[in-house]
Scaffold this motif. Structure first.
Motif, mmCIF file in Angstrom:
data_model
loop_
_atom_site.group_PDB
_atom_site.id
_atom_site.type_symbol
_atom_site.label_atom_id
_atom_site.label_comp_id
_atom_site.label_asym_id
_atom_site.label_seq_id
_atom_site.Cartn_x
_atom_site.Cartn_y
_atom_site.Cartn_z
ATOM 1 N N ALA A 139 49.131 32.962 40.239
ATOM 2 C CA ALA A 139 47.893 32.364 40.740
ATOM 3 C C ALA A 139 47.419 33.011 42.034
ATOM 4 O O ALA A 139 46.211 33.094 42.288
ATOM 5 C CB ALA A 139 48.075 30.858 40.942
ATOM 6 N N LYS B 196 46.477 39.409 42.737
ATOM 7 C CA LYS B 196 45.180 39.990 42.373
ATOM 8 C C LYS B 196 45.195 40.538 40.946
ATOM 9 O O LYS B 196 44.682 41.621 40.669
ATOM 10 C CB LYS B 196 44.808 41.085 43.366
ATOM 11 C CG LYS B 196 44.394 40.545 44.733
ATOM 12 C CD LYS B 196 43.753 41.624 45.583
ATOM 13 C CE LYS B 196 43.107 41.030 46.816
ATOM 14 N NZ LYS B 196 42.398 42.039 47.636
ATOM 15 N N PHE C 68 43.452 39.469 38.424
ATOM 16 C CA PHE C 68 42.374 38.583 37.999
ATOM 17 C C PHE C 68 42.061 38.700 36.509
ATOM 18 O O PHE C 68 41.881 37.690 35.824
ATOM 19 C CB PHE C 68 41.109 38.872 38.818
ATOM 20 C CG PHE C 68 41.309 38.760 40.299
ATOM 21 C CD1 PHE C 68 42.053 37.726 40.840
ATOM 22 C CD2 PHE C 68 40.767 39.700 41.172
ATOM 23 C CE1 PHE C 68 42.249 37.618 42.211
ATOM 24 C CE2 PHE C 68 40.954 39.607 42.534
ATOM 25 C CZ PHE C 68 41.699 38.566 43.053
ATOM 26 N N ASN D 164 44.936 37.283 34.544
ATOM 27 C CA ASN D 164 44.940 35.827 34.701
ATOM 28 C C ASN D 164 43.879 35.165 33.836
ATOM 29 O O ASN D 164 44.084 34.072 33.296
ATOM 30 C CB ASN D 164 44.716 35.454 36.165
ATOM 31 C CG ASN D 164 45.914 35.796 37.032
ATOM 32 O OD1 ASN D 164 46.916 36.293 36.538
ATOM 33 N ND2 ASN D 164 45.807 35.547 38.322
ATOM 34 N N ARG D 165 42.742 35.833 33.720
ATOM 35 C CA ARG D 165 41.660 35.263 32.907
ATOM 36 C C ARG D 165 42.121 35.039 31.470
ATOM 37 O O ARG D 165 41.944 33.954 30.911
ATOM 38 C CB ARG D 165 40.450 36.200 32.935
ATOM 39 C CG ARG D 165 39.293 35.724 32.063
ATOM 40 C CD ARG D 165 38.180 36.756 32.001
ATOM 41 N NE ARG D 165 37.077 36.296 31.172
ATOM 42 C CZ ARG D 165 36.008 37.032 30.869
ATOM 43 N NH1 ARG D 165 35.906 38.280 31.342
ATOM 44 N NH2 ARG D 165 35.049 36.540 30.096
ATOM 45 N N ASN E 260 39.280 31.551 39.159
ATOM 46 C CA ASN E 260 39.529 32.960 38.839
ATOM 47 C C ASN E 260 38.227 33.709 38.586
ATOM 48 O O ASN E 260 38.100 34.891 38.933
ATOM 49 C CB ASN E 260 40.447 33.056 37.618
ATOM 50 C CG ASN E 260 40.978 34.458 37.402
ATOM 51 O OD1 ASN E 260 41.760 34.965 38.191
ATOM 52 N ND2 ASN E 260 40.536 35.098 36.329
ATOM 53 N N TYR F 234 37.000 34.650 41.900
ATOM 54 C CA TYR F 234 37.753 35.797 42.411
ATOM 55 C C TYR F 234 37.195 37.099 41.842
ATOM 56 O O TYR F 234 37.023 38.094 42.563
ATOM 57 C CB TYR F 234 39.232 35.682 42.021
ATOM 58 C CG TYR F 234 40.019 34.624 42.762
ATOM 59 C CD1 TYR F 234 39.606 34.149 43.999
ATOM 60 C CD2 TYR F 234 41.202 34.117 42.230
ATOM 61 C CE1 TYR F 234 40.339 33.185 44.682
ATOM 62 C CE2 TYR F 234 41.947 33.159 42.899
ATOM 63 C CZ TYR F 234 41.503 32.692 44.127
ATOM 64 O OH TYR F 234 42.240 31.745 44.804
#
Length: 503
Positions: free
Chosen positions: A22, A25, A27, A30-31, A204, A207
Motif C-alpha cells: 500500500a 510506488k 501503482f 496495485n491497481r 491508488n 496516486y
C-alpha cells in the motif's frame, strides 16, 4: 462456510496488501491487484484441494440406515406443516438491501448523465469539459471533466493542472474500475472488506494521476493546488476527484523516493504469503479409517459394487501378442534345463493409468530361481491399455501365472531338453472380507476383518430379502437377530459381498 471463507480470505489478503504494497510506488501493479482481490476471494470457497488424514475414532459408512438388532423397517413419517425457513428470510433481506443499494447507484448515475445534458460544455483534447453550478470540486467521469464555472479560467496554470489530473483518470479508464467496484459493492454489501478495497482503489487512482501530473508541472505548484482543494468534497459516487480527504497520504507519496530493491522484496513476500493463504483456504480435509488406504492412494481395484471396473487392462495386441512377447523374451535357465526343473511363478504388478507397468513382484512357493526371470519379463513389457472405471483410466493390480516347462521330445545340440514359458490368464486382485460368526438362540454374532486381518468397523450386515440389518461397531463386532433359515449379506465399500447361512 462459503461466506466465512470469502470474507476471511479477502480480509487476510487485503491486510497483506496494506502491510507490503500500500505504501510502495507500485501503482499500476496495485491497481490490478486490488481489482482482482474481491473476485478472486469469491472463487476461493469453490476451489477444493483434498487432503486425506487418518481418523481413529470415527468411520464413514455410506449405506442405507438400518437399526441395529431390529427387524422392523424404518418408515418415514408423514410431512408436517412447517414455518417459513430462516433461509427464506435471509434471502429476502439480502435481496431487499441489494435492491436499495442498486437503486441508489442508478440514481447517482442518472444525476451525472443529467448534468452532461443540461450544463454548458467545452471540447478538450481526449475529453469534454462540463461547467455546472452544481459541481463543488472538479472531478471526472467517463470522457467528461466536471468543474464549477468559477474554477475554470482558460489559460490559468491552476486550471491546466486540474485538467491534466482529470485527463489521466480518463485516459487510464479509471471510471471502469469504479463502475466494477460499485457493482461488486452492491452484490457483496455484507463483506466490509469490499468497501475498504474500493477506498484503496480510489486512493491508488489519485496516486497514478498525481504521479502523471508531477512529471509535467512544477511540484511545489501542484502541491499548493492540492492544499487549496483539500477542503472540498467529492459530491458523487462513480467519479474521480482531485480533492481528497487522503491529502496527507498523497503528499507523502509524492515526496517518497523510489527504492526498487525494497519494492521487489515486498512484492515477492506478498505473492508468497497470498499464495499460501489461498491454498490454506482451499484445502478440504477428508478423514478415512486408519486401517485403510486413502482413496487417492489405493493401488488395487477391490470390486467396488458402486463403481465396477468397466474394462480390464489389456496388453496391446491381445493375449496372443503378449504370449509371443513372453516366449521371445524368456530364456529358460541353463541350470534348470540340466537339472530338469520346471515350475510356476505368480507375478503381481500394477498397470498404471498411462498403461505402464510398476510394482512388479514374483513368487513361486519354491526356490526354483524362476522369479527373477519372471520379474524381468514383466518389467520390460511394452505398455498395456489401462483399465477403465466410469470412463476414466484407473490403476489396477493384476496377477498372471507364468508356466516354465521342458519339452520331452525336442532336444538341442547338447542333448538338453528345450524349455518354454507359457502364460495363464490375467486376473484382477479382488479382496474379500474375513468373517468369523456363529448362530445361536436366534442371533448371529461375529466379527468382520479386512484382508490383512484388521478389525473393520462400519461393515453392513443385512438379512437377505428383509429390511433388517446392522453395522459392525468400533471393534468390528456385530449381533443380529434372524430366523435360522435366513441368509446374511456382509458388505463393505471396496470389497466383495459375503453371504452367511446355517448351511
Amino acid at each position: 462456510m462459503v461466506l466465512v471463507k470469502f470474507i476471511g480470505c479477502s480480509a487476510i489478503i487485503f491486510l497483506l496488501f496494506q502491510l507490503f504494497l500500500a505504501n510502495e510506488k507500485t501503482f499500476t501493479l496495485n491497481r490490478w491487484l486490488l481489482l482482482s482481490l474481491i473476485p478472486a476471494a469469491m472463487l476461493v470457497p469453490f476451489i477444493s484441494l483434498p487432503l486425506w488424514l487418518p481418523q481413529e475414532s470415527t468411520v464413514a459408512v455410506n449405506y442405507l440406515p438400518y437399526a441395529q438388532n431390529q427387524s422392523t423397517p424404518v418408515v418415514a413419517s408423514a410431512p408436517s406443516t412447517q414455518a417459513i425457513p430462516a433461509e427464506f428470510w435471509i434471502l429476502a433481506v439480502y435481496l431487499a438491501i441489494t435492491a436499495l443499494l442498486f437503486a441508489k447507484k442508478i440514481s447517482a448515475l442518472l444525476k451525472l448523465i443529467n448534468w452532461t445534458k443540461k450544463a454548458s460544455s467545452k471540447t478538450l483534447k481526449k475529453a469534454n469539459l462540463i461547467l455546472s453550478e452544481k459541481v463543488i470540486s472538479p472531478f471526472s467521469f467517463g470522457k467528461y471533466v466536471f468543474m464549477h464555472p468559477s474554477t475554470y479560467k482558460e489559460g490559468s496554470g491552476k486550471t491546466e493542472m486540474i485538467i491534466k489530473h482529470e485527463l489521466i483518470h480518463i485516459v487510464q479508464k479509471h471510471h471502469i474500475d469504479l463502475a466494477l467496484m460499485e457493482f461488486i459493492s452492491v452484490i457483496c454489501w455484507f463483506n466490509p472488506i469490499v468497501f475498504m478495497v474500493k477506498k484503496a482503489i480510489v486512493l491508488n487512482h489519485e496516486y497514478l494521476a498525481d504521479q502523471g501530473v508531477k512529471d509535467s508541472v512544477h511540484p511545489i505548484k501542484y502541491k499548493k493546488l492540492l492544499l487549496s482543494l483539500s477542503i472540498q468534497n467529492n459530491p458523487l459516487i462513480w467519479t474521480s476527484a482531485i480533492s481528497s480527504s487522503t491529502l496527507k497520504h498523497r503528499l507523502t507519496m509524492l515526496n517518497k523516493p523510489l527504492k526498487k530493491t525494497t519494492m521487489r522484496l515486498r512484492i515477492a513476500f506478498f505473492s508468497l504469503l497470498a499464495l499460501l493463504i489461498v491454498t490454506g483456504f482451499s484445502i478440504k480435509i477428508n478423514a478415512y479409517p486408519s486401517n485403510q488406504l486413502p482413496p487417492d492412494s489405493s493401488l488395487k481395484w477391490k470390486g467396488n459394487q458402486n463403481s465396477p471396473l468397466d474394462k480390464m487392462p489389456e496388453f496391446k495386441g491381445g493375449m496372443t501378442a503378449f504370449s509371443n512377447y513372453v516366449k521371445k523374451e524368456a530364456k529358460y535357465p541353463l541350470y534348470a534345463r540340466i537339472k530338469g526343473i520346471e515350475g510356476q511363478v505368480e507375478v503381481q504388478f500394477v498397470v498404471e493409468k498411462d498403461g505402464s507397468v510398476s510394482n512388479v513382484s514374483a513368487a513361486s512357493g519354491t526356490e526354483n530361481g524362476f522369479e527373477f526371470l519372471a520379474e524381468r519379463i514383466i518389467k520390460n513389457a511394452p505398455d498395456f491399455n489401462p483399465g477403465m472405471q466410469n470412463g476414466q483410466p484407473i490403476r489396477v493390480q493384476m496377477t498372471i501365472p507364468l508356466f516354465f516347462t521342458l519339452s520331452k521330445e525336442e532336444l538341442d545340440s547338447d542333448k538338453l531338453p528345450l524349455g518354454e514359458v507359457n502364460i495363464g490368464e490375467f486376473t484382477p486382485n479382488v479382496d474379500g472380507l474375513k468373517i468369523k460368526a456363529n448362530y445361536s438362540n436366534g442371533t448371529w454374532n461375529g466379527t468382520v476383518r479386512d484382508t490383512e486381518g484388521n478389525l473393520l468397523p462400519g461393515a453392513l450386515i443385512i438379512v437377505e430379502g428383509a429390511n433388517a440389518g446392522t453395522v459392525t461397531d468400533i471393534n468390528g463386532e456385530f449381533a443380529l437377530k434372524s430366523d435360522s433359515s435366513a441368509t446374511l449379506i456382509v458388505s463393505f465399500k471396496g470389497y466383495n459381498n459375503v453371504k452367511l447361512n446355517q448351511n
